[in-house]
Design an enzyme around this catalytic site. Structure first.
Site, PDB file in Angstrom:
ATOM      1  N   ARG A  80       0.831  -1.210   0.000  1.00 63.15           N
ATOM      2  CA  ARG A  80       0.000   0.000   0.000  1.00 63.15           C
ATOM      3  C   ARG A  80       0.861   1.254   0.000  1.00 63.15           C
ATOM      4  O   ARG A  80       0.504   2.250  -0.630  1.00 63.15           O
ATOM      5  CB  ARG A  80      -0.967  -0.020   1.192  1.00 63.15           C
ATOM      6  CG  ARG A  80      -2.048   1.065   1.087  1.00 63.15           C
ATOM      7  CD  ARG A  80      -3.150   0.895   2.095  1.00 63.15           C
ATOM      8  NE  ARG A  80      -2.654   1.043   3.458  1.00 63.15           N
ATOM      9  CZ  ARG A  80      -3.370   0.758   4.539  1.00 63.15           C
ATOM     10  NH1 ARG A  80      -4.615   0.323   4.422  1.00 63.15           N
ATOM     11  NH2 ARG A  80      -2.858   0.908   5.746  1.00 63.15           N
ATOM     12  N   LYS A 183      -2.717   6.587   1.308  1.00 64.76           N
ATOM     13  CA  LYS A 183      -2.585   6.974   2.718  1.00 64.76           C
ATOM     14  C   LYS A 183      -1.621   8.152   2.788  1.00 64.76           C
ATOM     15  O   LYS A 183      -0.447   8.009   3.170  1.00 64.76           O
ATOM     16  CB  LYS A 183      -2.109   5.773   3.545  1.00 64.76           C
ATOM     17  CG  LYS A 183      -2.410   5.923   5.026  1.00 64.76           C
ATOM     18  CD  LYS A 183      -2.346   4.576   5.717  1.00 64.76           C
ATOM     19  CE  LYS A 183      -2.413   4.714   7.225  1.00 64.76           C
ATOM     20  NZ  LYS A 183      -3.684   5.250   7.723  1.00 64.76           N
ATOM     21  N   GLU A 219     -16.429   6.234   4.271  1.00 69.44           N
ATOM     22  CA  GLU A 219     -15.722   5.624   5.408  1.00 69.44           C
ATOM     23  C   GLU A 219     -15.672   6.617   6.555  1.00 69.44           C
ATOM     24  O   GLU A 219     -16.154   7.746   6.444  1.00 69.44           O
ATOM     25  CB  GLU A 219     -14.328   5.161   5.017  1.00 69.44           C
ATOM     26  CG  GLU A 219     -13.354   6.260   4.666  1.00 69.44           C
ATOM     27  CD  GLU A 219     -11.940   5.723   4.414  1.00 69.44           C
ATOM     28  OE1 GLU A 219     -11.551   4.690   5.002  1.00 69.44           O
ATOM     29  OE2 GLU A 219     -11.204   6.358   3.643  1.00 69.44           O
TER      30      GLU A 219
HETATM   31  N1  PLP Z   1      -9.421   4.326   6.450  1.00 75.67           N
HETATM   32  C1  PLP Z   1      -8.612   5.304   6.831  1.00 75.67           C
HETATM   33  C2  PLP Z   1      -8.921   6.671   6.377  1.00 75.67           C
HETATM   34  C3  PLP Z   1      -7.496   5.029   7.639  1.00 75.67           C
HETATM   35  O1  PLP Z   1      -6.678   6.003   8.041  1.00 75.67           O
HETATM   36  C4  PLP Z   1      -7.254   3.709   8.056  1.00 75.67           C
HETATM   37  C5  PLP Z   1      -6.089   3.393   8.877  1.00 75.67           C
HETATM   38  O2  PLP Z   1      -5.071   2.942   8.413  1.00 75.67           O
HETATM   39  C6  PLP Z   1      -8.134   2.713   7.633  1.00 75.67           C
HETATM   40  C7  PLP Z   1      -9.203   3.054   6.835  1.00 75.67           C
HETATM   41  C8  PLP Z   1      -7.914   1.298   8.023  1.00 75.67           C
HETATM   42  O3  PLP Z   1      -6.894   0.702   7.281  1.00 75.67           O
HETATM   43  P1  PLP Z   1      -6.061  -0.490   7.888  1.00 75.67           P
HETATM   44  O4  PLP Z   1      -7.042  -1.535   8.277  1.00 75.67           O
HETATM   45  O5  PLP Z   1      -5.198  -0.947   6.774  1.00 75.67           O
HETATM   46  O6  PLP Z   1      -5.316   0.038   9.036  1.00 75.67           O
HETATM   47  C1  COI Z   2      -4.178   3.293  11.436  1.00 77.63           C
HETATM   48  O1  COI Z   2      -5.179   2.673  11.771  1.00 77.63           O
HETATM   49  O2  COI Z   2      -3.059   2.762  11.377  1.00 77.63           O
HETATM   50  C2  COI Z   2      -4.256   4.689  11.072  1.00 77.63           C
HETATM   51  O3  COI Z   2      -3.370   5.147  10.424  1.00 77.63           O
HETATM   52  C3  COI Z   2      -5.433   5.439  11.502  1.00 77.63           C
HETATM   53  C4  COI Z   2      -5.102   6.773  12.118  1.00 77.63           C
HETATM   54  C5  COI Z   2      -4.215   6.687  13.301  1.00 77.63           C
HETATM   55  C6  COI Z   2      -4.654   7.763  11.107  1.00 77.63           C
END
Ligand code: PLP
Ligand code: COI
Length: 338
Positions: A80, A183, A219
């Protein structure tokens, strides 16, 4: 470790012993360097400071009953970060080096991995930034990759309890053809004003609608959304949300316990038909939603009358945690045991 009350940790930053860095100069990435400084030395004209050439990741390491440390799905985060780098024209960081850096930084900060009983974990934060000095709007020539760690407790102070979230139509975090699937820091900057308004009103997060039509669920600020009905796990398909690794994992776990899975547009009104709803992410794990308030229309969708999480959210939560902490076998090859 001395002085850390592991069970009381919140989702916050604390300096740890070491971080790992790699520099992109003259067309190649340097070997990994270990640093004990929590500071960077940057040119004042670095592109990350002016034009937002910045992407980050978030993943976790867990200490099991057996004392072993497990890192969850780090290859997914490496991939990612490459996608995010592409999205804002930064130099991609190689997958194997990413994995090596993550293992190195965790190993060097072992004393900060919270004990099994605390339910806390070690949050791993990789970062990629454009560092060369220039004032024209174009990609940097030089980049810096850093990974640091910090021990954390729950993202939402309530932990595995339901919280309310709010919909505010006058704010978007990302545009349909914008950077929502990456991200990158800019998306989080865009979420700060609505986030603050929502927190002041007592919500744990904003639930964003699709920016174009304001008809479908997108989201939450820091996490993906899912709803449960008729033994089906339903999560939004959208061109402006982050592809969550937790969500992807929950989809597999839901299928494994015999649920159907739908990834599709979810009209706002469909909230009225969900038996359970939740937010999911690395920091959020599963944070079940008590109710969604459509603040502009003064309408509420309630999922938990007494505040307790729904049975399926609870089952998925414990299943995921069991794999992460090594309480259960990992049939998917998700964890790297150190
Ligand atoms: N959506 C957003 C905007 C986020 O910042 C995060 C955190 O990383 C997620 C979703 C969840 O992603 P992940 O499950 O890969 O941490
Ligand atoms: C995560 O879940 O790792 C995130 O980055 C979410 C937040 C702390 C920005």
């Amino acid at each position: 470790m001395e002085n850390i009350n592991w069970s009381d940790l919140t989702f916050g930053y604390m300096k740890t012993d070491y971080n790992v860095r790699s520099y992109y100069r003259n067309g190649k990435w340097s070997d990994l360097e270990i640093s004990d400084s929590e500071h960077l030395n940057l040119p004042i004209a670095a592109t990350c400071l002016h034009y937002g050439q910045e992407a980050f990741e978030g993943l976790k390491a867990f200490k099991g009953k057996d004392g072993k440390i497990r890192i969850f799905r780090m290859r997914e985060n490496a991939l990612r970060l490459q996608s995010s780098a592409w999205g804002i024209r930064m130099e991609a960081f190689p997958i194997e080096q990413f994995e090596k850096a993550v293992v190195e930084v965790v190993n060097r900060n072992r004393r900060f991995v919270p004990p099994y009983e605390s339910g806390a974990s070690l949050y791993i934060r990789p970062l990629l930034i454009g560092t060369s000095a220039q004032v024209g709007v174009k990609p940097a020539q030089e980049y810096l990759f850093v990974v640091f760690v910090t021990p954390v407790g729950p993202y939402f102070k309530e932990g595995f309890k339901t919280t309310p979230v709010g919909i505010y139509r006058e704010y978007d975090r990302a545009a349909p053809l914008g950077t929502g699937t990456y991200k990158v820091g800019g998306n989080y900057a865009a979420s700060l004003v609505p986030g603050e308004i929502a927190h002041k009103a007592g919500y744990s997060a904003v639930l964003y609608l699709d920016a174009k039509e304001k008809k479908y669920l997108d989201e939450c600020g820091p996490a993906n959304f899912f709803g449960i009905k008729n033994n089906t796990y339903i999560t939004p398909a959208s061109s402006s949300i982050l592809p969550s690794i937790t969500n992807k994992s929950l989809i597999q776990l839901a299928e494994a316990i015999g649920m159907k899975v739908e990834r599709r547009q979810i009209p706002l009104e469909e909230l009225a038909t969900f038996e359970e709803a939740g937010m999911c992410g690395t920091a959020a794990v599963i944070s079940p939603i008590q109710r969604v308030d459509d603040v502009d229309n003064q309408q509420s969708y309630i999922f938990s009358k007494d505040g307790t999480p729904g049975p399926i959210s609870e089952r998925l939560y414990y299943k995921l945690r069991a794999i992460q902490y090594g309480d259960e076998a990992d049939p998917y090859g998700w964890v790297t045991v150190l």
